[in-house]
Design an enzyme around this catalytic site. Structure first.
Site, PDB file in Angstrom:
ATOM      1  CG  ASP A  14      -2.149  -0.888   0.981  1.00 31.07           C
ATOM      2  OD1 ASP A  14      -2.382  -1.278  -0.182  1.00 31.07           O
ATOM      3  OD2 ASP A  14      -2.829  -1.205   1.972  1.00 31.07           O
ATOM      4  NE  ARG A  99      -0.304   2.775  13.579  1.00 28.47           N
ATOM      5  CZ  ARG A  99       0.403   1.920  12.870  1.00 28.47           C
ATOM      6  NH1 ARG A  99       1.636   2.211  12.483  1.00 28.47           N
ATOM      7  NH2 ARG A  99      -0.091   0.757  12.520  1.00 28.47           N
ATOM      8  CG  ASP A 128      -3.329   1.965  12.916  1.00 28.80           C
ATOM      9  OD1 ASP A 128      -3.181   2.255  14.121  1.00 28.80           O
ATOM     10  OD2 ASP A 128      -3.173   0.825  12.471  1.00 28.80           O
ATOM     11  CB  SER A 179      -3.796  -6.658   8.228  1.00 28.41           C
ATOM     12  OG  SER A 179      -3.281  -5.414   8.673  1.00 28.41           O
TER      13      SER A 179
END
Ligand code: ARG
Length: 402
Positions: A14, A99, A128, A179
């Site tokens: 991605d 994050r 996220d 994932s």
């Protein structure tokens, strides 16, 4: 002049496709930033040089790898330990903690390069995106945030075709079932068979919690003012300590979580995690607090802990309420000093066997029933009478429970 965009780059499909997409759709000059938040090379196979080269091959004008492992441990995991942080009582915030670290570096790089925007590879269904965007807005309200994967509407197959069309190297892209997000604090695993909450979680995606230990393991973790500082008497940095406890606890199969959680965007999601180090250290820390925290402080702290975890989960790492609760947490940790002895038995059983502290509020003379008793028994009678005075009055004047 082309718009400059700093992209949080992972090396995956991605974010690699996002580089080209930003060039084509946003007419951008893309600067890739990959942040090492302690993804262990053994389990995730990260090769940072390779990731950097892949970013450049995808079309980035510059690609930087930032080593934030120590920062992740000291500035993010340590406060999470102080708050015994587990979202919905279970999940120790693995992805949620990383994050803000990444955001901080994205914003710093955006400033360094005079960029107008930052970008991330998250889709519209997860937490996220919330953390990247709210975090960025808190640190740099002037920066634009671009989320290509939320806009392009490509399926995974279409993304692979897009990469092929633009000659973007994407490594091995065999049908990826899960994932996975990993850092020093653990691994988060989604998708595939996990999406059926009734189905037994598959064993195959786990890497940190495979039983390799032959016997039980006993670990003594020592804390100073809420910070874990040594394992079995060996001083180590927070990052190394988290790693060491995680490896030993994980080798006994400890640290798996299987849960249905509430995402910020309103979706209930079944996820599995493996966080052997995080769960062991938090359990030890919480146990030491039982010994060292005064009762009212302890009870009030227990009320604030879930709030802290929720704020961090919800992307509010940089926010006034979180800062204020942090100040409370920091003050509460002054006397959380001592040792906790943990025993691990495969597969996956952990017990706390003992704790001690030079500043324990546990007083043997007060607690004991033997001859060394120092408790003033005569004080109890009047105390208990006054404690129950209100209900005794209620019972005699209004009939009480009768
Ligand atoms: N559900 C967890 C969280 O929201 C984990 C997310 C993992 N992210 C991922 N890209 N696999 O914090």
């Amino acid at each position: 002049m082309a718009k400059r965009v700093v992209l949080a780059y992972s090396g995956g499909l991605d974010t690699s496709v996002a580089v080209r997409w930003l060039i084509e759709e946003e007419d951008a000059e893309v600067i890739c930033v990959a942040v090492d938040v302690g993804q262990s090379a053994e389990s995730s196979g990260e090769d940072w040089e390779e990731i950097r080269n892949r970013a450049l091959a995808a079309g980035a004008v510059e690609a930087t790898v930032i080593d934030a492992r120590a920062e992740m441990a000291e500035d993010y995991c340590i406060p999470a330990i102080a708050a015994n942080a587990r979202y919905e009582g279970k999940y120790p915030l693995v992805s949620a903690l990383s994050r803000p670290v990444i955001v901080k570096h994205l914003v710093a790089e955006a400033r360094r390069h005079g960029a107008q925007a930052v970008a991330h590879g998250c889709t519209g269904k997860g937490n996220d995106q919330v953390r990247f965007e709210v975090g960025t807005r808190a640190l740099a309200p002037d920066l634009e945030v671009i989320a290509p994967a939320r806009v392009w509407g490509m399926t995974r197959e279409e993304s692979i075709e897009y990469a092929a069309k633009w000659d973007i190297p994407i490594g091995q892209t065999k049908a990826k079932i899960y994932s996975i997000d990993e850092n020093l604090w653990g691994r988060a695993i989604e998708c595939g068979a996990i999406e059926d909450p009734w189905a037994t979680a598959p064993d195959e995606p786990y890497t940190l919690t495979r039983v390799t230990a032959t016997g039980p393991d006993e670990i003594v973790i020592s804390f100073e003012a809420g910070v874990p500082v040594s394992v079995d008497g060996r001083q180590m940095s927070p990052a190394d300590l988290i790693d060491e406890v995680g490896r030993r606890a994980g080798a006994t199969g400890f640290g798996r979580i299987d849960m249905v959680e509430n995402r910020r965007v309103g979706i209930k999601s079944r996820e599995v995690y493996e966080c052997p180090g995080a769960l062991a250290i938090i359990a030890a820390h919480a146990d030491l607090e039982d010994l060292c925290l005064e009762r009212d402080l302890h009870h009030e702290k227990a009320r604030l802990e879930p709030r802290w975890a929720e704020l961090v989960y919800d992307g509010m790492w940089f926010s006034p309420l979180k800062n204020s609760i942090d100040a409370f947490m920091a003050e509460s940790q002054k006397y959380v000093t001592g040792d906790v002895r943990l025993r691990f038995d495969a597969p996956g059983l952990m017990r706390i066997e003992g704790r001690r502290s030079p500043v324990a509020l546990y007083d043997h003379g007060l607690a004991t029933y033997d001859a060394s008793d120092t408790f003033r028994h005569q004080d109890a009678e009047g105390f208990v009478r006054l404690w129950g005075l209100g209900v005794a009055t209620w019972a005699s004047k209004q009939g009480g429970q009768a």
